[in-house]
Scaffold this motif. Structure first.
Motif, short mmCIF file in Angstrom:
data_model
loop_
_atom_site.label_atom_id
_atom_site.label_comp_id
_atom_site.label_asym_id
_atom_site.label_seq_id
_atom_site.Cartn_x
_atom_site.Cartn_y
_atom_site.Cartn_z
N LEU A 61 0.81 -0.93 -0.03
CA LEU A 61 0.18 -0.03 -0.19
C LEU A 61 0.97 1.01 0.13
CD1 LEU A 61 -2.92 1.28 0.12
CD2 LEU A 61 -2.88 0.98 2.70
N LYS A 62 2.06 1.20 0.95
CA LYS A 62 2.72 2.28 0.67
C LYS A 62 3.39 2.56 -0.41
CE LYS A 62 5.28 5.87 2.84
NZ LYS A 62 6.18 5.94 1.48
N LEU A 63 4.19 1.51 -1.16
CA LEU A 63 4.67 1.68 -2.50
C LEU A 63 3.56 2.38 -3.40
CD1 LEU A 63 6.84 -1.41 -2.49
CD2 LEU A 63 7.66 0.73 -2.26
N ILE A 64 2.45 1.63 -3.36
CA ILE A 64 1.22 2.36 -4.51
C ILE A 64 1.02 3.71 -4.17
CG2 ILE A 64 -0.92 1.88 -5.10
CD1 ILE A 64 -0.73 -1.28 -4.72
N ALA A 65 1.05 4.00 -2.83
CA ALA A 65 0.70 5.44 -2.35
C ALA A 65 1.69 6.31 -3.02
CB ALA A 65 0.64 5.57 -0.83
N ASP A 66 3.05 5.94 -2.98
CA ASP A 66 4.35 6.62 -3.47
C ASP A 66 4.12 7.06 -5.05
OD1 ASP A 66 5.32 6.69 -1.16
OD2 ASP A 66 6.43 5.10 -1.51
N LEU A 74 5.75 -3.81 -8.16
CA LEU A 74 5.98 -3.87 -6.69
C LEU A 74 6.99 -4.95 -6.23
CD1 LEU A 74 1.91 -3.92 -5.98
CD2 LEU A 74 3.82 -2.11 -5.24
N ILE A 75 6.99 -5.96 -6.80
CA ILE A 75 8.21 -7.04 -6.60
C ILE A 75 9.47 -6.60 -6.87
CG2 ILE A 75 8.92 -9.17 -7.63
CD1 ILE A 75 5.90 -10.17 -8.25
N ARG A 76 9.53 -5.85 -8.05
CA ARG A 76 10.94 -5.12 -8.42
C ARG A 76 11.21 -4.17 -7.33
NH1 ARG A 76 11.17 -2.59 -14.10
NH2 ARG A 76 9.57 -0.94 -12.94
N GLU A 77 10.48 -3.23 -6.93
CA GLU A 77 10.81 -2.28 -5.93
C GLU A 77 11.22 -2.92 -4.54
OE1 GLU A 77 11.56 1.44 -4.50
OE2 GLU A 77 11.15 0.59 -6.84
N ILE A 78 10.49 -3.95 -4.26
CA ILE A 78 10.93 -4.47 -3.04
C ILE A 78 12.43 -5.19 -2.98
CG2 ILE A 78 10.49 -6.58 -1.37
CD1 ILE A 78 7.44 -5.57 -1.64
N GLU A 79 12.36 -5.79 -4.22
CA GLU A 79 13.81 -6.33 -4.33
C GLU A 79 14.82 -5.30 -4.58
OE1 GLU A 79 15.68 -10.02 -7.27
OE2 GLU A 79 13.73 -8.72 -8.06
N GLU A 80 14.65 -4.06 -5.08
CA GLU A 80 15.71 -3.26 -5.07
C GLU A 80 16.02 -2.52 -3.91
OE1 GLU A 80 14.46 -0.23 -7.79
OE2 GLU A 80 15.05 -1.44 -9.71
N LEU A 81 14.84 -2.50 -2.97
CA LEU A 81 15.10 -1.96 -1.76
C LEU A 81 16.25 -2.97 -0.71
CD1 LEU A 81 11.44 -0.78 -0.96
CD2 LEU A 81 13.43 0.85 -1.21
N MET A 103 -10.87 -4.03 -0.18
CA MET A 103 -10.85 -3.37 0.99
C MET A 103 -10.97 -1.69 0.68
SD MET A 103 -7.66 -5.25 3.32
CE MET A 103 -8.00 -4.04 4.67
N GLY A 104 -10.96 -1.57 -0.67
CA GLY A 104 -11.04 0.07 -0.86
C GLY A 104 -9.94 0.84 -0.67
N LEU A 105 -8.81 0.14 -0.45
CA LEU A 105 -7.58 1.12 -0.25
C LEU A 105 -6.86 1.24 -1.44
CD1 LEU A 105 -6.38 -1.19 2.89
CD2 LEU A 105 -7.83 0.97 2.72
N ILE A 106 -6.95 0.75 -2.41
CA ILE A 106 -6.50 0.94 -3.77
C ILE A 106 -7.53 0.83 -4.75
CG2 ILE A 106 -4.32 0.25 -3.24
CD1 ILE A 106 -4.52 -2.25 -4.76
N GLU A 107 -7.08 1.40 -6.03
CA GLU A 107 -8.22 1.40 -6.99
C GLU A 107 -7.46 1.31 -8.39
OE1 GLU A 107 -10.72 4.49 -6.98
OE2 GLU A 107 -9.09 6.03 -7.58
N ALA A 119 -3.62 2.75 -8.07
CA ALA A 119 -3.34 3.96 -7.29
C ALA A 119 -4.06 3.81 -5.86
CB ALA A 119 -3.88 5.13 -8.02
N VAL A 120 -3.43 4.52 -4.96
CA VAL A 120 -4.12 4.58 -3.62
C VAL A 120 -5.38 5.53 -3.60
CG1 VAL A 120 -2.81 6.67 -2.64
CG2 VAL A 120 -3.37 4.81 -1.01
N THR A 121 -6.09 5.12 -2.71
CA THR A 121 -7.55 5.87 -2.55
C THR A 121 -7.33 6.78 -1.19
OG1 THR A 121 -8.66 4.25 -1.18
CG2 THR A 121 -8.83 3.97 -3.72
N THR A 122 -8.12 7.50 -1.14
CA THR A 122 -8.45 8.25 0.10
C THR A 122 -8.29 7.52 1.24
OG1 THR A 122 -9.63 10.20 -0.92
CG2 THR A 122 -9.85 10.30 1.35
N ALA A 123 -9.19 6.45 1.18
CA ALA A 123 -9.29 5.65 2.43
C ALA A 123 -7.85 4.91 2.67
CB ALA A 123 -10.20 4.39 2.16
N GLY A 124 -7.09 4.61 1.55
CA GLY A 124 -5.71 3.92 1.71
C GLY A 124 -4.89 4.99 2.27
N THR A 125 -5.04 6.07 1.78
CA THR A 125 -4.01 7.12 2.52
C THR A 125 -4.21 7.40 4.01
OG1 THR A 125 -4.00 8.41 0.41
CG2 THR A 125 -3.34 9.60 2.45
#
Length: 200
Positions: A61-66, A74-81, A103-107, A119-125
């Motif tokens: 969720l945090k990566l999508i919010a970024d 997402l897989i590639r970003e975690i691997e890079e981190l 859960m309505g946290l991303i759409e 992308a993140v939703t208002t509820a996700g933020t």
């Protein structure tokens, strides 16, 4: 990796022994042994379990919010981190993305191609803000894994050891190698070992 020693149980007197894992050769009191490494055989790249389900949801969720991302991003970003030390499997990431969407946290966003971009939703933020302390701790964990990987990365050493093994095998398997050359090789190996031992 290599052992130069007097005597030993491996090898034959003034001959050589080859096994499925490596081999050895002796010339009088000296013996050189080598092993075939399992490096790169059938091993994954750290795709074990690092987070529980709730933790992985927060990380994704945090990566999508970024920035809006799709599953592979997402897989590639975690691997890079983590410096390549860890990457979650698609079989874990994609169901988690589906759950975050339910859960309505991303759409899902309109994107070119067949990949679904989220992308993140208002509820996700709001959810991330409520769990900010835990999110920060999770990304600190990822950063520490990456830092540890960087500290322990011995790729140059592995390359040098591979070169040494190849040279020794080529040189020592020759039947015409004489005693002086054997002693010179042993002296060089001893000298290198002593220098490495004195490194700070």
């Amino acid at each position: 990796m290599f052992n130069t020693q007097r005597g030993g149980r491996h090898g034959c007197m003034d001959g050589h022994h080859m096994g499925p894992r490596g081999g050895s050769r002796r010339w009088g009191p000296f013996e050189v042994r080598w092993e075939v490494s399992d490096e790169g055989r059938g091993r994954g790249r750290g795709r074990g379990r690092m987070f529980d389900g709730g933790e992985l949801r927060l990380v994704l969720l945090k990566l999508i919010a970024d920035q809006p991302r799709h599953g592979y991003d997402l897989i590639r970003e975690i691997e890079e981190l983590t410096g390549g030390a860890y990457a979650p499997s698609p079989g874990v990431v994609y169901p988690t993305i589906t759950l975050l969407s339910d859960m309505g946290l991303i759409e899902e966003q309109v994107a070119e191609g067949a990949k679904k971009l989220f992308a993140v939703t208002t509820a996700g933020t709001a959810h991330l803000e409520e769990n900010k302390e835990q999110v920060d701790a999770l990304f600190a964990r990822l950063a520490e894994v990456g830092a540890q990987r960087e500290r322990t990365d011995v790729a140059p050493v592995r390359r040098a050891m591979h070169n040494l093994r190849s040279v020794l095998q080529h040189r020592l398997m020759r039947e015409d190698i004489e005693g002086d050359a054997q002693h010179e090789i042993a002296a060089l190996l001893d000298e290198v070992a002593q220098k490495i031992e004195r490194l700070k």
